[in-house]
Write an enzyme that holds these catalytic residues in place. Structure first.
Site, PDB file in Angstrom:
ATOM      1  N   SER A   4      29.383  65.773 -32.135  1.00  0.00           N
ATOM      2  CA  SER A   4      30.295  65.618 -33.213  1.00  0.00           C
ATOM      3  C   SER A   4      31.496  66.852 -33.303  1.00  0.00           C
ATOM      4  CB  SER A   4      29.555  65.808 -34.666  1.00  0.00           C
ATOM      5  OG  SER A   4      28.396  64.950 -34.882  1.00  0.00           O
ATOM      6  N   ARG A  63      25.542  74.774 -39.264  1.00  0.00           N
ATOM      7  CA  ARG A  63      26.334  74.805 -37.716  1.00  0.00           C
ATOM      8  C   ARG A  63      27.083  76.129 -37.161  1.00  0.00           C
ATOM      9  NH1 ARG A  63      22.975  71.647 -37.169  1.00  0.00           N
ATOM     10  NH2 ARG A  63      23.082  69.410 -37.506  1.00  0.00           N
ATOM     11  N   GLU A  69      33.703  71.636 -35.407  1.00  0.00           N
ATOM     12  CA  GLU A  69      32.493  72.329 -35.425  1.00  0.00           C
ATOM     13  C   GLU A  69      32.217  72.681 -34.214  1.00  0.00           C
ATOM     14  OE1 GLU A  69      29.349  69.808 -36.415  1.00  0.00           O
ATOM     15  OE2 GLU A  69      27.793  70.100 -34.632  1.00  0.00           O
TER      16      GLU A  69
HETATM   17  C1  FAD Z   1      25.878  63.836 -26.976  1.00  0.00           C
HETATM   18  C2  FAD Z   1      25.773  64.641 -27.884  1.00  0.00           C
HETATM   19  C3  FAD Z   1      25.272  64.809 -28.859  1.00  0.00           C
HETATM   20  C4  FAD Z   1      24.962  65.464 -29.716  1.00  0.00           C
HETATM   21  N1  FAD Z   1      24.546  66.950 -30.156  1.00  0.00           N
HETATM   22  C5  FAD Z   1      24.090  67.604 -31.539  1.00  0.00           C
HETATM   23  C6  FAD Z   1      23.372  67.414 -32.419  1.00  0.00           C
HETATM   24  O1  FAD Z   1      22.378  66.573 -32.599  1.00  0.00           O
HETATM   25  N2  FAD Z   1      22.857  68.375 -33.554  1.00  0.00           N
HETATM   26  C7  FAD Z   1      24.006  69.285 -33.151  1.00  0.00           C
HETATM   27  O2  FAD Z   1      23.692  70.524 -33.638  1.00  0.00           O
HETATM   28  N3  FAD Z   1      24.193  69.296 -32.204  1.00  0.00           N
HETATM   29  C8  FAD Z   1      24.412  68.177 -30.955  1.00  0.00           C
HETATM   30  N4  FAD Z   1      25.573  68.718 -30.088  1.00  0.00           N
HETATM   31  C9  FAD Z   1      26.543  69.579 -29.883  1.00  0.00           C
HETATM   32  C10 FAD Z   1      26.167  70.683 -28.689  1.00  0.00           C
HETATM   33  O3  FAD Z   1      25.079  69.942 -27.788  1.00  0.00           O
HETATM   34  C11 FAD Z   1      24.603  71.490 -29.855  1.00  0.00           C
HETATM   35  O4  FAD Z   1      26.201  72.519 -30.424  1.00  0.00           O
HETATM   36  C12 FAD Z   1      23.837  72.860 -28.666  1.00  0.00           C
HETATM   37  O5  FAD Z   1      23.636  73.547 -29.039  1.00  0.00           O
HETATM   38  C13 FAD Z   1      24.703  73.368 -27.666  1.00  0.00           C
HETATM   39  O6  FAD Z   1      24.897  74.254 -26.838  1.00  0.00           O
HETATM   40  P1  FAD Z   1      25.025  75.040 -24.916  1.00  0.00           P
HETATM   41  O7  FAD Z   1      24.148  75.561 -24.416  1.00  0.00           O
HETATM   42  O8  FAD Z   1      26.194  73.785 -24.601  1.00  0.00           O
HETATM   43  O9  FAD Z   1      26.324  75.283 -25.801  1.00  0.00           O
HETATM   44  P2  FAD Z   1      28.073  75.860 -25.015  1.00  0.00           P
HETATM   45  O10 FAD Z   1      28.206  74.881 -25.308  1.00  0.00           O
HETATM   46  O11 FAD Z   1      28.042  76.134 -23.819  1.00  0.00           O
HETATM   47  O12 FAD Z   1      28.378  77.244 -25.770  1.00  0.00           O
HETATM   48  C14 FAD Z   1      28.515  76.301 -27.493  1.00  0.00           C
HETATM   49  C15 FAD Z   1      29.378  77.994 -28.471  1.00  0.00           C
HETATM   50  O13 FAD Z   1      27.615  79.026 -28.264  1.00  0.00           O
HETATM   51  C16 FAD Z   1      28.171  79.763 -27.410  1.00  0.00           C
HETATM   52  N5  FAD Z   1      26.589  80.245 -26.708  1.00  0.00           N
HETATM   53  C17 FAD Z   1      26.321  79.662 -26.222  1.00  0.00           C
HETATM   54  N6  FAD Z   1      24.862  79.991 -25.782  1.00  0.00           N
HETATM   55  C18 FAD Z   1      25.490  80.929 -25.798  1.00  0.00           C
HETATM   56  C19 FAD Z   1      24.009  82.415 -25.289  1.00  0.00           C
HETATM   57  N7  FAD Z   1      22.941  82.889 -24.719  1.00  0.00           N
HETATM   58  N8  FAD Z   1      24.527  83.826 -26.912  1.00  0.00           N
HETATM   59  C20 FAD Z   1      24.887  84.067 -27.821  1.00  0.00           C
HETATM   60  N9  FAD Z   1      26.434  82.329 -27.727  1.00  0.00           N
HETATM   61  C21 FAD Z   1      26.067  81.523 -26.526  1.00  0.00           C
HETATM   62  C22 FAD Z   1      29.090  79.943 -26.923  1.00  0.00           C
HETATM   63  O14 FAD Z   1      29.958  80.920 -26.314  1.00  0.00           O
HETATM   64  C23 FAD Z   1      29.557  78.861 -27.368  1.00  0.00           C
HETATM   65  O15 FAD Z   1      31.085  79.679 -28.477  1.00  0.00           O
HETATM   66  C24 FAD Z   1      25.529  67.086 -28.956  1.00  0.00           C
HETATM   67  C25 FAD Z   1      26.267  67.063 -27.880  1.00  0.00           C
HETATM   68  C26 FAD Z   1      26.656  65.988 -27.333  1.00  0.00           C
HETATM   69  C27 FAD Z   1      27.550  66.202 -26.179  1.00  0.00           C
END
Ligand code: FAD
Length: 324
Positions: free
Chosen positions: A245, A175, A315
């Site tokens: 998480s 992560r 995280e």
């Molecule tokens: C039900 C559920 C289950 C999940 N399961 C997992 C899992 O199994 N494994 C896991 O790792 N995570 C999991 N997550 C967490 C999450 O889905 C991941 O971290 C995912 O990668 C976040 O993507 P996002 O597009 O929603 O990012 P966001 O939440 O929109 O952003 C997260 C971070 O990334 C940055 N960011 C976003 N897009 C960009 C970009 N294009 N360039 C640079 N920085 C950027 C943002 O500024 C922020 O700091 C889960 C979440 C939920 C709600």
């Protein structure tokens, strides 16, 4: 690789959507938090480039995908949110690799790989984020991680320059993703596990990536996706808003196990509650404020530290101003 210099850019030539005072509760999976001063959803890559070229050097910018790992404090975000979801949606085969843009959701990427008889993308199906967010977080599960699949990435800096970068240019861990450099160029807040306020100015954003997968059988891949989704449904509180998480697993241990062993399941502050189903999930059980959620995270961290001596790190990314 730099993109060729576009001609003259004016505000009028922007083709994306600009909105003001946008509640981030609509753009985060916790369905909580304050408003963004401005939010720009680019029409495409060239439009994002055009937009970035027009921004003052000190404009705070943050990329947001599906907000599934993000808590925006109740006082909101100063500056501009670059909304990637529903914007940078390109997805195609490029030779043997998949080229996907930052706004592509994990589930779509997994289905696209399966449809092209490729295996190894199944784990993306259950991560409710965009490729950009998954690159920023090195998201992963069930033994696979995003960057294991990356051949190279496409980034755009805040001056609107489009560049390709190799995997070797990044330090990638659990992560954690950071640009290997003297700290001048960063992607999002990648090098900061917990951002205390939105004063950080991102210098470079992920806009796409080339991903490699092994040949596979489409039916076997679809079965695997279904099995992984069933596994999630059985272990995660997916009926209530959450951000997956909340705390990182410490080396050799599981945050959920530690939280459960401290008897914290079900603990509540306002509308925020430690899930009864999965101790490392905090759910919005109804009208939680971002402060409720952040205070509960801190309460969990303090209780685990007190009882086990282990300091759990966040995280989820916490950004924005505390005071409304
Ligand atoms: C039900 C559920 C289950 C999940 N399961 C997992 C899992 O199994 N494994 C896991 O790792 N995570 C999991 N997550 C967490 C999450 O889905 C991941 O971290 C995912 O990668 C976040 O993507 P996002 O597009 O929603 O990012 P966001 O939440 O929109 O952003 C997260 C971070 O990334 C940055 N960011 C976003 N897009 C960009 C970009 N294009 N360039 C640079 N920085 C950027 C943002 O500024 C922020 O700091 C889960 C979440 C939920 C709600």
């Amino acid at each position: 690789m730099n993109m060729s210099e576009p001609a003259q850019f004016t505000t009028e030539s922007l083709r994306g959507e600009m909105r003001y005072d946008v509640p981030m509760s609509r753009h985060t999976s916790w369905r909580a938090g304050g408003a963004a001063q401005r939010m720009y959803r680019p029409a495409d890559l060239a439009d994002l480039q055009n937009f970035l070229r027009q921004q003052p050097a000190d404009e705070p910018l943050i990329a947001v995908g599906l907000g599934s790992n993000l808590l925006v404090r109740d006082g909101g975000l100063r500056g501009t949110v670059l909304l990637m979801h529903g914007a940078l949606s390109g997805l195609r085969m490029d030779g043997d690799a998949i080229y996907a843009q930052a706004g592509v959701p994990g589930a779509k990427l997994a289905r696209f790989a399966a449809a092209n008889n490729l295996c190894g993308a199944e784990f993306f199906a259950g991560i409710p984020g965009t490729l950009g967010g998954m690159l920023a977080m090195n998201a992963g599960c069930y033994g696979s991680e995003t960057w294991q699949k990356v051949e190279r990435v496409q980034v755009m800096n805040r001056s609107g320059e489009l560049l390709e970068r190799s995997v070797q240019e990044y330090e990638v861990g659990y992560r954690h993703v950071a640009k290997r450099e003297t700290g001048k160029v960063k992607c999002g807040e990648n090098d900061l596990p917990h951002v205390s306020s939105f004063t950080f100015h991102a210098e470079e954003f992920f806009v796409g990536a080339w991903l490699r997968f092994a040949p596979g059988d489409v039916e076997a891949v679809r079965k695997e996706i279904k099995a992984l989704m069933d596994k999630r449904g059985a272990s995660q509180p997916l009926q209530l808003p959450n951000a997956g998480s909340v705390l990182r697993n410490p080396p050799g241990n599981h945050a959920a196990k530690l939280i459960e062993s401290c008897g914290l399941k079900g603990n509540r502050i306002g509308g925020a509650q430690v899930s009864e189903k999965h101790a490392n999930f905090i759910v919005n059980a109804g009208d939680a404020t971002a402060a409720n959620i952040e205070n509960l995270i801190e309460e969990v961290q303090a209780a685990v530290l007190h009882k086990t001596g282990i300091a759990l790190q966040c995280e989820v990314r916490i950004v924005g101003e505390k005071n409304v």
